[in-house]
Design a protein around this motif. Sequence first.
Motif, short mmCIF file in Angstrom:
data_model
loop_
_atom_site.label_atom_id
_atom_site.label_comp_id
_atom_site.label_asym_id
_atom_site.label_seq_id
_atom_site.Cartn_x
_atom_site.Cartn_y
_atom_site.Cartn_z
N VAL A 67 -49.42 11.52 60.66
CA VAL A 67 -49.33 11.41 62.11
C VAL A 67 -49.00 9.97 62.46
O VAL A 67 -49.77 9.06 62.16
CB VAL A 67 -50.64 11.84 62.80
N LEU A 68 -47.83 9.77 63.05
CA LEU A 68 -47.44 8.45 63.55
C LEU A 68 -47.92 8.41 64.99
O LEU A 68 -47.29 8.94 65.89
CB LEU A 68 -45.93 8.27 63.44
N ALA A 69 -49.09 7.81 65.18
CA ALA A 69 -49.80 7.85 66.46
C ALA A 69 -49.38 6.66 67.34
O ALA A 69 -49.70 5.52 67.04
CB ALA A 69 -51.30 7.84 66.24
N ASP A 70 -48.67 6.97 68.41
CA ASP A 70 -48.18 5.97 69.36
C ASP A 70 -49.09 5.96 70.58
O ASP A 70 -49.00 6.81 71.45
CB ASP A 70 -46.74 6.31 69.76
N GLY A 74 -51.51 4.98 76.21
CA GLY A 74 -52.94 5.15 76.43
C GLY A 74 -53.63 5.72 75.21
O GLY A 74 -53.00 6.31 74.32
N ALA A 75 -54.94 5.53 75.18
CA ALA A 75 -55.76 5.99 74.06
C ALA A 75 -55.77 7.52 74.01
O ALA A 75 -55.67 8.19 75.03
CB ALA A 75 -57.18 5.47 74.20
N PHE A 76 -55.88 8.07 72.79
CA PHE A 76 -56.03 9.51 72.62
C PHE A 76 -56.71 9.80 71.29
O PHE A 76 -57.06 8.88 70.55
CB PHE A 76 -54.70 10.26 72.77
N ASP A 94 -50.44 3.62 62.94
CA ASP A 94 -50.19 3.06 64.27
C ASP A 94 -48.68 2.87 64.44
O ASP A 94 -48.11 1.89 63.98
CB ASP A 94 -50.92 1.73 64.42
N ALA A 95 -48.04 3.81 65.12
CA ALA A 95 -46.58 3.81 65.26
C ALA A 95 -46.06 2.72 66.18
O ALA A 95 -44.93 2.28 66.04
CB ALA A 95 -46.10 5.17 65.76
N ALA A 96 -46.87 2.27 67.13
CA ALA A 96 -46.40 1.30 68.12
C ALA A 96 -47.08 -0.07 68.00
O ALA A 96 -46.76 -0.98 68.76
CB ALA A 96 -46.62 1.85 69.53
N GLY A 97 -48.04 -0.19 67.09
CA GLY A 97 -48.76 -1.46 66.96
C GLY A 97 -49.64 -1.74 68.16
O GLY A 97 -49.78 -2.89 68.57
N THR A 98 -50.28 -0.69 68.72
CA THR A 98 -51.06 -0.84 69.95
C THR A 98 -52.50 -0.36 69.86
O THR A 98 -53.17 -0.22 70.87
CB THR A 98 -50.37 -0.09 71.11
N TRP A 99 -53.00 -0.11 68.65
CA TRP A 99 -54.35 0.42 68.53
C TRP A 99 -55.41 -0.57 69.03
O TRP A 99 -56.47 -0.14 69.46
CB TRP A 99 -54.66 0.82 67.11
N ALA A 100 -55.17 -1.85 68.95
CA ALA A 100 -56.17 -2.82 69.44
C ALA A 100 -56.31 -2.74 70.96
O ALA A 100 -57.40 -2.91 71.50
CB ALA A 100 -55.81 -4.23 69.01
N THR A 101 -55.21 -2.47 71.64
CA THR A 101 -55.23 -2.35 73.11
C THR A 101 -55.63 -0.96 73.56
O THR A 101 -56.46 -0.79 74.44
CB THR A 101 -53.84 -2.70 73.68
N PHE A 102 -55.00 0.06 72.96
CA PHE A 102 -55.28 1.46 73.27
C PHE A 102 -55.74 2.13 71.98
O PHE A 102 -54.92 2.56 71.17
CB PHE A 102 -54.04 2.16 73.82
N ASP A 125 -54.24 -3.24 65.28
CA ASP A 125 -52.80 -3.04 65.41
C ASP A 125 -52.12 -2.94 64.05
O ASP A 125 -52.43 -3.72 63.14
CB ASP A 125 -52.15 -4.20 66.19
N GLY A 126 -51.20 -1.99 63.92
CA GLY A 126 -50.41 -1.85 62.71
C GLY A 126 -51.14 -1.24 61.53
O GLY A 126 -50.60 -1.19 60.43
N ALA A 127 -52.36 -0.74 61.74
CA ALA A 127 -53.14 -0.18 60.64
C ALA A 127 -52.73 1.25 60.34
O ALA A 127 -52.04 1.90 61.12
CB ALA A 127 -54.63 -0.22 60.98
N SER A 128 -53.16 1.71 59.18
CA SER A 128 -53.01 3.12 58.83
C SER A 128 -54.29 3.57 58.15
O SER A 128 -55.02 2.76 57.58
CB SER A 128 -51.82 3.32 57.89
N VAL A 129 -54.58 4.86 58.24
CA VAL A 129 -55.80 5.42 57.67
C VAL A 129 -55.44 6.70 56.94
O VAL A 129 -54.69 7.52 57.48
CB VAL A 129 -56.84 5.72 58.77
N GLN A 130 -55.96 6.87 55.75
CA GLN A 130 -55.75 8.11 55.02
C GLN A 130 -57.10 8.78 54.84
O GLN A 130 -58.07 8.14 54.44
CB GLN A 130 -55.13 7.83 53.65
N PHE A 131 -57.15 10.09 55.13
CA PHE A 131 -58.36 10.88 54.95
C PHE A 131 -58.11 11.89 53.84
O PHE A 131 -57.15 12.66 53.91
CB PHE A 131 -58.73 11.60 56.25
#
Length: 146
Positions: A67-70, A74-76, A94-102, A125-131
């Motif tokens: 999932v490339l989460a943009d 806004g947060a989701f 993090d598809a847009a590099g915005t996880w720190a803000t949203f 920002d820019g992170a990825s997570v694998q489960f």
Amino acid sequence: MATIITKNSSTGSAVPLTGDLVQGELAVNVTDKKLYTKDSGGSIVVIGGIDYVVKTTTYTAADKEGVLADTSGGAFTVTLPVSPATGAQVFIADAAGTWATFNLTVGRNGQTIDGTAEDVTCDVDGASVQFIFNGKVLKQEQVLED
């Protein structure tokens, strides 16, 4: 040398129907570079690899999905699959590099993540997570390179 004959398609995003294959038979989509088979439960499954989708709003992920989460709008929440099989995995980036803000929330869907019964907040920002699922949800984080 034995020859393996597969069913094939060159139509992008084409997936075989359950009636197209018998259990263990192979089909390849040469445009998408994906290999499919029919499992013992009668479902068509992708063999190997991760299937990527771009999401900008709440979504429930499937096994072997990226999932490339943009979150720029806004947060989701991206919710992990319910009742995952051992070896199931989901990759979220993090598809847009915005996880720190949203922030992106990863919903645990009743499972535990690293032994904890709490959702995960992604805020780098820019992170990825694998489960990776192994009876409980195991989490591995890594930061994407610029």
